[in-house]
Scaffold this motif. Structure first.
Motif, PDB file in Angstrom:
ATOM      1  N   GLY A 128       0.809  -1.210   0.000  1.00  0.00           N
ATOM      2  CA  GLY A 128       0.000   0.000   0.000  1.00  0.00           C
ATOM      3  C   GLY A 128       0.842   1.259   0.000  1.00  0.00           C
ATOM      4  N   LEU A 129       1.891   1.270   0.799  1.00  0.00           N
ATOM      5  CA  LEU A 129       2.783   2.431   0.847  1.00  0.00           C
ATOM      6  C   LEU A 129       3.493   2.632  -0.493  1.00  0.00           C
ATOM      7  N   ALA A 130       3.885   1.535  -1.141  1.00  0.00           N
ATOM      8  CA  ALA A 130       4.546   1.641  -2.440  1.00  0.00           C
ATOM      9  C   ALA A 130       3.622   2.236  -3.500  1.00  0.00           C
ATOM     10  N   VAL A 131       2.368   1.791  -3.505  1.00  0.00           N
ATOM     11  CA  VAL A 131       1.400   2.329  -4.470  1.00  0.00           C
ATOM     12  C   VAL A 131       1.112   3.803  -4.182  1.00  0.00           C
ATOM     13  N   MET A 132       1.039   4.156  -2.907  1.00  0.00           N
ATOM     14  CA  MET A 132       0.863   5.565  -2.550  1.00  0.00           C
ATOM     15  C   MET A 132       2.016   6.416  -3.076  1.00  0.00           C
ATOM     16  N   LEU A 133       3.237   5.918  -2.947  1.00  0.00           N
ATOM     17  CA  LEU A 133       4.397   6.641  -3.462  1.00  0.00           C
ATOM     18  C   LEU A 133       4.301   6.856  -4.966  1.00  0.00           C
ATOM     19  N   LEU A 134       3.937   5.805  -5.676  1.00  0.00           N
ATOM     20  CA  LEU A 134       3.826   5.908  -7.132  1.00  0.00           C
ATOM     21  C   LEU A 134       2.767   6.922  -7.530  1.00  0.00           C
ATOM     22  N   GLY A 135       1.588   6.845  -6.890  1.00  0.00           N
ATOM     23  CA  GLY A 135       0.526   7.796  -7.213  1.00  0.00           C
ATOM     24  C   GLY A 135       0.926   9.224  -6.896  1.00  0.00           C
ATOM     25  N   GLY A 136       1.601   9.431  -5.758  1.00  0.00           N
ATOM     26  CA  GLY A 136       2.033  10.773  -5.400  1.00  0.00           C
ATOM     27  C   GLY A 136       3.027  11.359  -6.386  1.00  0.00           C
ATOM     28  N   ILE A 137       3.957  10.521  -6.855  1.00  0.00           N
ATOM     29  CA  ILE A 137       4.939  10.993  -7.833  1.00  0.00           C
ATOM     30  C   ILE A 137       4.253  11.392  -9.134  1.00  0.00           C
ATOM     31  N   LEU A 138       3.294  10.580  -9.569  1.00  0.00           N
ATOM     32  CA  LEU A 138       2.563  10.909 -10.804  1.00  0.00           C
ATOM     33  C   LEU A 138       1.775  12.209 -10.650  1.00  0.00           C
ATOM     34  N   GLU A 139       1.225  12.469  -9.477  1.00  0.00           N
ATOM     35  CA  GLU A 139       0.508  13.723  -9.245  1.00  0.00           C
ATOM     36  C   GLU A 139       1.445  14.923  -9.374  1.00  0.00           C
ATOM     37  N   VAL A 140       2.645  14.781  -8.824  1.00  0.00           N
ATOM     38  CA  VAL A 140       3.604  15.893  -8.829  1.00  0.00           C
ATOM     39  C   VAL A 140       4.003  16.265 -10.253  1.00  0.00           C
ATOM     40  N   VAL A 141       4.145  15.265 -11.120  1.00  0.00           N
ATOM     41  CA  VAL A 141       4.617  15.548 -12.489  1.00  0.00           C
ATOM     42  C   VAL A 141       3.469  15.668 -13.478  1.00  0.00           C
ATOM     43  N   GLY A 195       6.883  26.603  -4.992  1.00  0.00           N
ATOM     44  CA  GLY A 195       5.865  26.228  -5.965  1.00  0.00           C
ATOM     45  C   GLY A 195       5.121  24.995  -5.484  1.00  0.00           C
ATOM     46  N   TRP A 196       3.928  24.755  -6.026  1.00  0.00           N
ATOM     47  CA  TRP A 196       3.100  23.692  -5.475  1.00  0.00           C
ATOM     48  C   TRP A 196       3.651  22.299  -5.771  1.00  0.00           C
ATOM     49  N   ARG A 197       4.346  22.119  -6.894  1.00  0.00           N
ATOM     50  CA  ARG A 197       4.837  20.780  -7.234  1.00  0.00           C
ATOM     51  C   ARG A 197       5.967  20.337  -6.300  1.00  0.00           C
ATOM     52  N   LEU A 198       6.958  21.181  -6.078  1.00  0.00           N
ATOM     53  CA  LEU A 198       8.049  20.821  -5.184  1.00  0.00           C
ATOM     54  C   LEU A 198       7.551  20.693  -3.744  1.00  0.00           C
ATOM     55  N   THR A 199       6.596  21.534  -3.375  1.00  0.00           N
ATOM     56  CA  THR A 199       6.022  21.417  -2.039  1.00  0.00           C
ATOM     57  C   THR A 199       5.299  20.089  -1.874  1.00  0.00           C
ATOM     58  N   ALA A 200       4.609  19.649  -2.920  1.00  0.00           N
ATOM     59  CA  ALA A 200       3.903  18.362  -2.860  1.00  0.00           C
ATOM     60  C   ALA A 200       4.875  17.199  -2.672  1.00  0.00           C
ATOM     61  N   VAL A 201       6.089  17.331  -3.220  1.00  0.00           N
ATOM     62  CA  VAL A 201       7.089  16.273  -3.057  1.00  0.00           C
ATOM     63  C   VAL A 201       7.380  16.027  -1.577  1.00  0.00           C
ATOM     64  N   LEU A 202       7.356  17.097  -0.782  1.00  0.00           N
ATOM     65  CA  LEU A 202       7.641  16.970   0.647  1.00  0.00           C
ATOM     66  C   LEU A 202       6.617  16.107   1.365  1.00  0.00           C
TER      67      LEU A 202
END
Length: 395
Positions: A88-101, A168-175
């Motif tokens: 679950g954590l791995a899938v969350m990471l993948l989804g979050g990265i796709l949101e950022v880009v 910016g919102w994208r780099l902030t989302a990475v955090l």
């Protein structure tokens, strides 16, 4: 030989270590849920989203859970809970990265739903791991702490949002994406091999396990959880409406989000000292009073204080509701089903709360939110009392 040593290391992980690791996974899920709340102006500006559409983005992570949490809860508990939590954590990471880009609205919403799949696995598996790894004395406190993972995660996401003007919102989302790495590694290192036992079928056949009290409890949980998520989701927009600077609005949101944590911890302490969840749930009556201050008073300091009171009461009530599930679910099978249903109801509340409130506010004004908070909190309290009536009469 190394595999045997690793298994020994997993067995001797103390209860406090297990609770901390699972809680870190939950907080990562809470950060994912609250990722876009402090980034409202940047995200809405880049993608041209209305307030209602942005509300769907905020709560879109719970779409999968709203549809599949109950069957997922029954399926998840049959396997290795540690591996499921890590997945679950791995899938969350993948989804979050796709949101950022994400360059488009379509990919943004698709990635949000993918992240929702991981979120579902984490929020269902977390309490099951705690029940499997903690003794009876520690379980209630662990569950009370677990009930605070959403506000803590959302508060951390809001705190990161104060940097949006610089990064910016994208780099902030990475955090808000990278914190999931630590519990992901920890889950695969120390929690694999965790199961709910092999006697569930026998205990299920021997238990009455009525579904109605669990259902009422789940609906009550959905309504109360809805209020907490929605108040935090709309607070930055309320700040903008009142002419409050964006940085102050984000900082206020972070502080207010944390206000529910003392409420949840206080519930655990009070229950340890003998207070019943039914008595603690009376704190729900404070939420309509706080809503009057939030949505009908002008000074921002008063608004933030009212929101903090509402969130503290919300955290206390949610902890009381969460801790009631083992009492109503009288077998391991019913407990799995109960947690699945509880999380599905919570996801439904988190999904529909922000857009419904956003639509209402857009068309009728902010004071209408007070009416909604009043109706929802009173209904949630009544349903909880109905769910626990039989247990109270037996006690």
């Amino acid at each position: 030989m190394s595999t045997q040593a690793l298994r020994v290391e997993r067995r001797v992980l103390p209860e406090c270590g297990t609770v901390g690791l699972v809680y870190a996974a939950g907080v990562s899920a809470g950060m994912a849920l609250g990722r876009f709340i402090p980034l409202s102006s940047g995200v809405r500006g880049d993608f041209g989203l209305s307030l209602a559409a942005f509300g769907w983005l905020v709560s879109g992570i719970t779409v999968v859970g709203a549809a599949l949490a109950l069957p997922a809860g029954l399926w998840i508990a049959r396997g290795d809970l540690g591996r499921v939590l890590g997945a679950g954590l791995a899938v969350m990471l993948l989804g979050g990265i796709l949101e950022v880009v994400s360059p488009s609205v379509l990919l943004l919403y698709t990635a949000r739903m993918l992240e929702g799949c991981g979120y579902l696995l984490v929020v269902i598996t977390g309490p099951l791991v705690l029940s499997a790894r903690c003794g009876p004395a520690a379980e209630r406190g662990a569950l009370a702490l677990w009930s605070t993972f959403i506000p803590v995660g959302m508060a951390l996401a809001s705190a990161a949002g104060t940097l949006a003007g610089v990064l910016g919102w994208r780099l902030t989302a990475v955090l808000t994406v990278v914190p999931a790495v630590v519990p992901l590694v920890g889950a695969h290192t120390w929690l694999t091999g965790t199961g709910t036992g092999t006697n569930d079928a026998r205990q299920h056949r021997g238990a009455s396990g009525g579904l109605r009290p669990v259902l009422w409890l789940s609906v009550s949980f959905s309504l109360i959880a809805l209020l907490g998520v929605t108040v935090i989701a709309l607070l930055p927009d309320l700040a903008d409406h009142r002419g409050v600077p964006a940085a102050l609005g984000s900082a206020s949101t972070a502080v207010v989000s944390l206000a529910s944590v003392p409420g949840g911890l206080a519930a655990g302490l009070l229950m340890h000292r003998g207070a019943t969840p039914r008595r603690l749930a009376v704190a729900a009556l404070a939420m309509p009073c706080a809503a009057v201050v939030i949505y009908q008073v002008s000074p921002w300091a008063a608004v933030a204080a009212g929101a903090a009171v509402l969130m503290a009461a919300n955290g206390l009530v949610l902890a009381a509701l969460y801790a009631s599930m083992p009492t109503l679910a009288r077998s391991p099978y019913t407990l799995r089903r109960g947690y699945g249903l509880l999380n599905q109801a919570g996801c439904l509340g988190s999904l529909f709360g922000p857009p419904v409130f956003g639509f209402t506010v857009t068309h009728t004004g902010w004071p209408a939110a007070t009416v909604l908070v009043t109706l929802i909190s009173l209904t949630g309290l009544a349903l909880f009392w109905t769910a626990t009536r039989t247990v109270a009469a037996a006690g």
